[in-house]
Design an enzyme around this catalytic site. Structure first.
Site, mmCIF file in Angstrom:
data_model
loop_
_atom_site.group_PDB
_atom_site.id
_atom_site.type_symbol
_atom_site.label_atom_id
_atom_site.label_comp_id
_atom_site.label_asym_id
_atom_site.label_seq_id
_atom_site.Cartn_x
_atom_site.Cartn_y
_atom_site.Cartn_z
ATOM 1 N N SER A 11 4.868 17.590 -72.837
ATOM 2 C CA SER A 11 3.328 18.042 -72.070
ATOM 3 C C SER A 11 5.373 18.571 -71.192
ATOM 4 O O SER A 11 5.722 17.680 -70.127
ATOM 5 C CB SER A 11 2.988 17.734 -71.078
ATOM 6 O OG SER A 11 2.901 19.108 -69.692
ATOM 7 N N HIS A 36 3.743 20.199 -76.332
ATOM 8 C CA HIS A 36 2.836 21.010 -75.008
ATOM 9 C C HIS A 36 2.953 21.497 -74.195
ATOM 10 O O HIS A 36 3.389 21.120 -73.231
ATOM 11 C CB HIS A 36 1.647 19.483 -75.225
ATOM 12 C CG HIS A 36 0.419 19.857 -74.648
ATOM 13 N ND1 HIS A 36 -0.789 19.551 -75.473
ATOM 14 C CD2 HIS A 36 -0.432 19.360 -73.020
ATOM 15 C CE1 HIS A 36 -1.777 19.934 -75.021
ATOM 16 N NE2 HIS A 36 -1.314 20.174 -72.748
ATOM 17 N N ASP A 38 0.813 24.082 -71.369
ATOM 18 C CA ASP A 38 0.009 24.149 -70.082
ATOM 19 C C ASP A 38 -0.117 25.240 -69.515
ATOM 20 O O ASP A 38 0.577 25.366 -68.374
ATOM 21 C CB ASP A 38 0.102 22.713 -69.256
ATOM 22 C CG ASP A 38 -0.587 21.347 -69.293
ATOM 23 O OD1 ASP A 38 -1.654 21.053 -70.634
ATOM 24 O OD2 ASP A 38 0.456 20.409 -69.739
ATOM 25 N N MET A 40 -1.902 27.634 -66.642
ATOM 26 C CA MET A 40 -3.260 27.175 -65.883
ATOM 27 C C MET A 40 -3.368 28.352 -64.950
ATOM 28 O O MET A 40 -2.366 29.091 -64.746
ATOM 29 C CB MET A 40 -3.009 26.064 -64.704
ATOM 30 C CG MET A 40 -2.176 24.727 -65.208
ATOM 31 S SD MET A 40 -2.018 24.092 -64.351
ATOM 32 C CE MET A 40 -1.710 22.273 -65.108
ATOM 33 N N HIS A 69 -1.901 24.700 -74.662
ATOM 34 C CA HIS A 69 -3.332 24.491 -73.907
ATOM 35 C C HIS A 69 -4.007 25.693 -72.771
ATOM 36 O O HIS A 69 -3.121 25.411 -71.608
ATOM 37 C CB HIS A 69 -3.597 22.691 -73.562
ATOM 38 C CG HIS A 69 -4.365 23.080 -72.658
ATOM 39 N ND1 HIS A 69 -4.433 20.954 -71.713
ATOM 40 C CD2 HIS A 69 -5.579 22.896 -72.549
ATOM 41 C CE1 HIS A 69 -5.211 20.698 -71.575
ATOM 42 N NE2 HIS A 69 -6.562 21.490 -71.806
ATOM 43 N N MET A 71 -5.844 26.475 -69.498
ATOM 44 C CA MET A 71 -6.672 25.813 -68.732
ATOM 45 C C MET A 71 -7.439 27.457 -68.254
ATOM 46 O O MET A 71 -6.528 27.184 -67.172
ATOM 47 C CB MET A 71 -5.854 24.882 -68.032
ATOM 48 C CG MET A 71 -6.196 23.567 -68.273
ATOM 49 S SD MET A 71 -5.268 22.299 -68.161
ATOM 50 C CE MET A 71 -3.820 22.592 -68.793
ATOM 51 N N MET A 140 -9.648 15.402 -72.702
ATOM 52 C CA MET A 140 -9.209 14.754 -71.211
ATOM 53 C C MET A 140 -9.372 13.725 -70.748
ATOM 54 O O MET A 140 -10.731 13.535 -70.000
ATOM 55 C CB MET A 140 -10.006 16.674 -69.794
ATOM 56 C CG MET A 140 -9.014 17.461 -70.375
ATOM 57 S SD MET A 140 -7.506 17.769 -70.687
ATOM 58 C CE MET A 140 -6.623 17.330 -69.284
ATOM 59 N N ASP A 178 -5.489 13.970 -73.385
ATOM 60 C CA ASP A 178 -3.898 14.833 -72.879
ATOM 61 C C ASP A 178 -4.276 14.126 -71.350
ATOM 62 O O ASP A 178 -5.834 14.149 -71.065
ATOM 63 C CB ASP A 178 -4.558 15.809 -72.640
ATOM 64 C CG ASP A 178 -3.673 16.870 -71.764
ATOM 65 O OD1 ASP A 178 -2.759 16.313 -71.265
ATOM 66 O OD2 ASP A 178 -3.700 18.393 -71.621
ATOM 67 N N GLY A 200 3.355 14.244 -70.215
ATOM 68 C CA GLY A 200 3.858 14.630 -69.215
ATOM 69 C C GLY A 200 4.910 13.449 -68.576
ATOM 70 O O GLY A 200 6.246 13.451 -68.908
HETATM 71 C C1 DX5 Z 1 -3.092 18.069 -67.048
HETATM 72 C C2 DX5 Z 1 -2.777 19.147 -68.400
HETATM 73 C C3 DX5 Z 1 -1.564 17.905 -68.569
HETATM 74 C C4 DX5 Z 1 -0.466 17.243 -67.988
HETATM 75 C C5 DX5 Z 1 -0.523 15.817 -68.622
HETATM 76 O O1 DX5 Z 1 -3.982 19.486 -66.672
HETATM 77 O O2 DX5 Z 1 -3.439 19.582 -69.126
HETATM 78 O O3 DX5 Z 1 -1.195 18.319 -70.370
HETATM 79 O O4 DX5 Z 1 0.561 18.142 -68.454
HETATM 80 O O5 DX5 Z 1 0.911 15.597 -67.978
HETATM 81 P P1 DX5 Z 1 1.335 13.832 -67.717
HETATM 82 O O6 DX5 Z 1 1.395 12.807 -68.873
HETATM 83 O O7 DX5 Z 1 1.604 12.699 -66.503
HETATM 84 O O8 DX5 Z 1 -0.184 12.727 -66.994
HETATM 85 ZN ZN ZN Z 2 -2.451 20.170 -71.059
#
Ligand code: DX5
Ligand code: ZN
Length: 223
Positions: A11, A36, A38, A40, A69, A71, A140, A178, A200
Site C-alpha cells: 500500500s 494497492h 488507498d 480516502m 481501494h 474509502m 479489513m 488489508d 503498508g
Molecule cells: C487502511 C488502508 C490500508 C493501509 C494499510 O485504511 O486501507 O490499505 O494502507 O496499511 P498498514 O499495512 O500500515 O496497516
Molecule cells: Zn487499503
C-alpha cells in the site's frame, strides 16, 4: 494449507509521497504483484489521501495492476473516472453502497475487476448475495482510514468463514486482507484462506522494502 500462489499488494499510503516515482520504481523492481492505492475522502473515513489524478500518474509509472481501494461515500459517482485512470481492480465498501449489486455491475461495465470491502464490524453475510458476482473481497483487519494500525485478530476466523462461503457458492472471488499485516501474522492470514495480502508500513517502513517484499512472497513456499 497456505495457498502458495499468494499475491502481495504493497500500500503506497505508507510510502514517501515526495518520492512517489522512486517508490513506484522500487516496487517495479520488486516481487510485488499489485500496487494497492488507498483513496480516502474525509467522509467515509476520517482521513483524506488522494484521488484519481494520482492514480492516473501512478498508472503511467508501472505495468503492475493497480488495486484501488475506495474509502469514499457515493463511490458510484467516480467509478468510470478511476477505471479511466488505470485501475485494474476497484473495491467499494459495502457500508457505502445502498445499491451494491448495481455498483458492482457498474465497475465491471467500466472494464475493471470488482471488489467489495468489509469493515471489521461488518459480517460476511452482507455480501452473501453478491459473492458470485465479484472478483475480490477485501476484509479489513483494521478500521479503515490510517496506515500503521494494530491487526484485529478476529479477522482470522472471519476469513476462514468467508473462504467456506466462497467455496460453497462456487465463487471465483479472491480474499484480500488489508491492515496491520506484517511478516509475523501473514502466515496465519494466508492459512485462513487469504490470497492477497496488503502491506503498508511493514514494507515501506522496513530497512529494505525489496527484501521485505521477497520475504512476504516466500511465506509458505518452503513448508
Ligand atoms: C487502511 C488502508 C490500508 C493501509 C494499510 O485504511 O486501507 O490499505 O494502507 O496499511 P498498514 O499495512 O500500515 O496497516
Ligand atoms: Zn487499503
Amino acid at each position: 494449507m497456505i495457498n502458495k500462489n499468494h499475491l502481495l499488494a504493497p500500500s503506497l499510503l505508507a510510502s514517501d509521497f515526495a518520492q512517489l516515482a522512486n517508490e513506484v520504481d522500487m516496487l517495479n523492481n520488486s516481487e510485488a504483484d499489485w500496487l494497492h492505492l488507498d483513496v480516502m475522502d474525509g467522509r467515509f473515513v476520517p482521513n483524506i489521501s488522494f484521488g484519481m489524478m494520482i492514480v492516473d500518474c501512478i498508472s503511467k509509472l508501472t505495468d503492475k495492476p493497480l488495486d484501488v481501494h475506495l474509502m469514499i461515500v457515493e463511490p458510484e459517482k467516480y467509478i468510470e473516472e478511476f477505471a479511466r485512470a488505470g485501475a485494474s481492480v476497484i473495491s467499494v465498501h459495502a457500508e457505502a453502497c445502498p445499491h451494491l449489486h448495481r455498483t458492482i455491475q457498474q465497475i465491471k461495465d467500466a472494464g475493471a475487476q470488482a471488489g467489495v470491502a468489509l469493515n471489521p464490524h461488518t459480517p460476511i453475510s452482507a455480501i452473501e448475495d453478491v459473492i458470485e458476482d465479484i472478483d475480490l473481497v477485501v476484509i479489513m483487519s483494521v478500521n479503515p482510514g490510517f496506515g500503521g494500525q494494530k491487526f484485529i485478530y478476529r479477522t482470522i476466523p472471519k476469513v476462514r468463514a468467508l473462504a467456506n462461503m466462497i467455496e460453497e457458492r462456487n465463487s471465483k472471488a479472491m480474499i484480500e486482507v488489508d491492515g496491520g499485516i506484517g511478516l509475523q501474522n501473514a502466515g496465519a492470514v494466508l492459512e485462513a484462506g487469504a490470497r492477497v495480502l496488503v502491506a503498508g508500513s511493514s514494507v515501506f517502513k522496513s530497512e529494505n522494502p525489496v527484501k521485505t517484499i521477497q520475504r512476504f512472497k516466500e511465506i509458505g513456499v518452503h513448508q
